[in-house]
Design a protein around this motif. Sequence first.
Motif, PDB file in Angstrom:
ATOM      1  N   LEU A   1      -3.147 -26.374   2.904  1.00 45.21           N
ATOM      2  CA  LEU A   1      -3.778 -25.747   4.196  1.00 45.21           C
ATOM      3  C   LEU A   1      -2.983 -26.176   5.197  1.00 45.21           C
ATOM      4  N   ALA A   2      -2.751 -27.731   5.717  1.00 46.28           N
ATOM      5  CA  ALA A   2      -2.304 -28.144   6.777  1.00 46.28           C
ATOM      6  C   ALA A   2      -0.813 -27.378   7.064  1.00 46.28           C
ATOM      7  N   SER A   3      -0.033 -27.253   6.063  1.00 44.74           N
ATOM      8  CA  SER A   3       1.069 -26.546   6.285  1.00 44.74           C
ATOM      9  C   SER A   3       1.227 -25.028   6.262  1.00 44.74           C
ATOM     10  N   GLN A   4       0.220 -24.417   5.659  1.00 35.85           N
ATOM     11  CA  GLN A   4      -0.173 -23.132   5.960  1.00 35.85           C
ATOM     12  C   GLN A   4      -0.469 -22.618   7.322  1.00 35.85           C
ATOM     13  N   ALA A   5      -1.449 -23.728   8.048  1.00 36.11           N
ATOM     14  CA  ALA A   5      -2.083 -23.649   9.019  1.00 36.11           C
ATOM     15  C   ALA A   5      -0.962 -23.648  10.365  1.00 36.11           C
ATOM     16  N   GLN A   6      -0.086 -24.657  10.047  1.00 37.26           N
ATOM     17  CA  GLN A   6       0.970 -24.502  10.973  1.00 37.26           C
ATOM     18  C   GLN A   6       1.979 -23.436  11.000  1.00 37.26           C
ATOM     19  N   GLN A   7       2.393 -23.025   9.710  1.00 42.55           N
ATOM     20  CA  GLN A   7       3.065 -21.680   9.562  1.00 42.55           C
ATOM     21  C   GLN A   7       2.262 -20.525  10.379  1.00 42.55           C
ATOM     22  N   VAL A   8       0.917 -20.287  10.120  1.00 39.32           N
ATOM     23  CA  VAL A   8       0.490 -19.121  10.493  1.00 39.32           C
ATOM     24  C   VAL A   8       0.322 -19.309  12.031  1.00 39.32           C
ATOM     25  N   PHE A   9       0.034 -20.544  12.728  1.00 34.68           N
ATOM     26  CA  PHE A   9       0.118 -20.435  14.193  1.00 34.68           C
ATOM     27  C   PHE A   9       1.590 -20.318  14.659  1.00 34.68           C
ATOM     28  N   ALA A  10       2.438 -20.622  13.976  1.00 30.96           N
ATOM     29  CA  ALA A  10       3.881 -20.492  14.587  1.00 30.96           C
ATOM     30  C   ALA A  10       4.021 -19.017  14.303  1.00 30.96           C
ATOM     31  N   ASN A  11       3.652 -18.334  13.247  1.00 32.50           N
ATOM     32  CA  ASN A  11       3.863 -16.974  13.079  1.00 32.50           C
ATOM     33  C   ASN A  11       3.113 -16.040  14.260  1.00 32.50           C
ATOM     34  N   LEU A  12       2.084 -16.576  14.763  1.00 35.13           N
ATOM     35  CA  LEU A  12       1.084 -16.057  15.558  1.00 35.13           C
ATOM     36  C   LEU A  12       2.019 -16.148  17.133  1.00 35.13           C
ATOM     37  N   GLY A  13       2.517 -17.240  17.435  1.00 36.59           N
ATOM     38  CA  GLY A  13       3.343 -17.425  18.371  1.00 36.59           C
ATOM     39  C   GLY A  13       4.266 -16.445  18.248  1.00 36.59           C
ATOM     40  N   ARG A  14       4.998 -16.163  17.262  1.00 37.04           N
ATOM     41  CA  ARG A  14       6.260 -15.257  17.275  1.00 37.04           C
ATOM     42  C   ARG A  14       5.597 -13.820  17.770  1.00 37.04           C
ATOM     43  N   ALA A  15       4.605 -13.512  17.120  1.00 42.04           N
ATOM     44  CA  ALA A  15       4.101 -12.233  17.212  1.00 42.04           C
ATOM     45  C   ALA A  15       3.732 -11.977  18.820  1.00 42.04           C
ATOM     46  N   LEU A  16       2.993 -13.120  19.251  1.00 46.18           N
ATOM     47  CA  LEU A  16       2.694 -12.947  20.857  1.00 46.18           C
ATOM     48  C   LEU A  16       3.980 -12.911  21.719  1.00 46.18           C
ATOM     49  N   SER A  17       5.033 -13.586  21.373  1.00 45.03           N
ATOM     50  CA  SER A  17       6.008 -13.462  22.093  1.00 45.03           C
ATOM     51  C   SER A  17       6.796 -12.335  22.059  1.00 45.03           C
ATOM     52  N   ALA A  18       6.807 -11.530  20.649  1.00 48.76           N
ATOM     53  CA  ALA A  18       7.321 -10.312  20.690  1.00 48.76           C
ATOM     54  C   ALA A  18       6.495  -9.199  21.409  1.00 48.76           C
ATOM     55  N   ALA A  19       5.422  -9.450  21.668  1.00 51.34           N
ATOM     56  CA  ALA A  19       4.510  -8.402  22.544  1.00 51.34           C
ATOM     57  C   ALA A  19       4.738  -8.799  24.003  1.00 51.34           C
ATOM     58  N   GLY A  20       5.568 -10.008  24.430  1.00 56.38           N
ATOM     59  CA  GLY A  20       5.554 -10.190  25.894  1.00 56.38           C
ATOM     60  C   GLY A  20       4.248 -10.941  26.176  1.00 56.38           C
ATOM     61  N   ALA A  21       3.559 -11.569  25.171  1.00 55.99           N
ATOM     62  CA  ALA A  21       2.323 -12.421  25.430  1.00 55.99           C
ATOM     63  C   ALA A  21       2.694 -13.845  25.375  1.00 55.99           C
ATOM     64  N   ARG A  22       1.796 -14.601  25.992  1.00 55.10           N
ATOM     65  CA  ARG A  22       1.947 -16.167  26.166  1.00 55.10           C
ATOM     66  C   ARG A  22       0.628 -16.529  25.435  1.00 55.10           C
ATOM     67  N   PRO A  23       0.747 -17.901  24.735  1.00 56.07           N
ATOM     68  CA  PRO A  23      -0.767 -18.266  24.221  1.00 56.07           C
ATOM     69  C   PRO A  23      -1.634 -18.658  25.158  1.00 56.07           C
ATOM     70  N   SER A  24      -1.297 -18.650  26.240  1.00 58.12           N
ATOM     71  CA  SER A  24      -2.470 -18.689  27.407  1.00 58.12           C
ATOM     72  C   SER A  24      -3.191 -17.605  27.719  1.00 58.12           C
ATOM     73  N   GLN A  25      -2.666 -16.341  27.111  1.00 55.42           N
ATOM     74  CA  GLN A  25      -3.368 -15.146  27.568  1.00 55.42           C
ATOM     75  C   GLN A  25      -3.997 -14.608  26.273  1.00 55.42           C
ATOM     76  N   VAL A  26      -4.254 -15.453  25.276  1.00 55.95           N
ATOM     77  CA  VAL A  26      -4.856 -15.375  23.975  1.00 55.95           C
ATOM     78  C   VAL A  26      -6.707 -15.294  24.516  1.00 55.95           C
ATOM     79  N   VAL A  27      -7.576 -14.108  24.266  1.00 56.36           N
ATOM     80  CA  VAL A  27      -8.900 -14.545  24.406  1.00 56.36           C
ATOM     81  C   VAL A  27      -9.645 -14.551  23.346  1.00 56.36           C
ATOM     82  N   ARG A  28      -9.154 -14.139  22.214  1.00 53.02           N
ATOM     83  CA  ARG A  28      -9.995 -14.351  20.874  1.00 53.02           C
ATOM     84  C   ARG A  28      -9.000 -14.385  19.539  1.00 53.02           C
ATOM     85  N   LEU A  29      -9.673 -15.235  18.764  1.00 58.50           N
ATOM     86  CA  LEU A  29      -8.876 -15.618  17.349  1.00 58.50           C
ATOM     87  C   LEU A  29      -9.993 -15.141  16.366  1.00 58.50           C
ATOM     88  N   GLY A  30      -9.402 -14.579  15.362  1.00 62.21           N
ATOM     89  CA  GLY A  30     -10.462 -14.334  14.062  1.00 62.21           C
ATOM     90  C   GLY A  30      -9.490 -15.249  13.007  1.00 62.21           C
TER      91      GLY A  30
END
Length: 131
Positions: free
Chosen positions: A49-78
């Motif tokens: 779980l710990a390694s998967q969580a790190q990978q998932v948040f890293a992937n989320l960061g990549r997806a945000l960046s691809a959309a021109g968004a920063r983590p500080s602009q995220v308003v909701r997580l599921g």
Amino acid sequence: MPLEIIQPDGLDRPTTYSHVITATGGKLVFIAGQMSDDSDGNLVHAGDLASQAQQVFANLGRALSAAGARPSQVVRLGIHVVGHRREYLPIIEQARIELFGDHKPTDTLIGVETLAAPGYLIEIDAIAVTD
């Protein structure tokens, strides 16, 4: 585009998320559920779980960046966690802080029986509002 974080009186003071965020103007960015996949779509860190969580948040960061968004602009997580137990919270929170630092998006954490395929333990989707 400013975000206003609100922690209403009479509610607890969470350390990793906010109860309310308001946003005005800007572009909405919707990020599909990110899982513990490598760039070829293969599960990595099966059963960890710990390694998967790190990978998932890293992937989320990549997806945000691809959309021109920063983590500080995220308003909701599921956040969906297979067989969630309270003791998983510090593991998930540590990985979350690596991406978001002091920013605290609103969130919903849901324990689920299974995800899209065997071996996956956590999946996270997001909504961001950009300038």
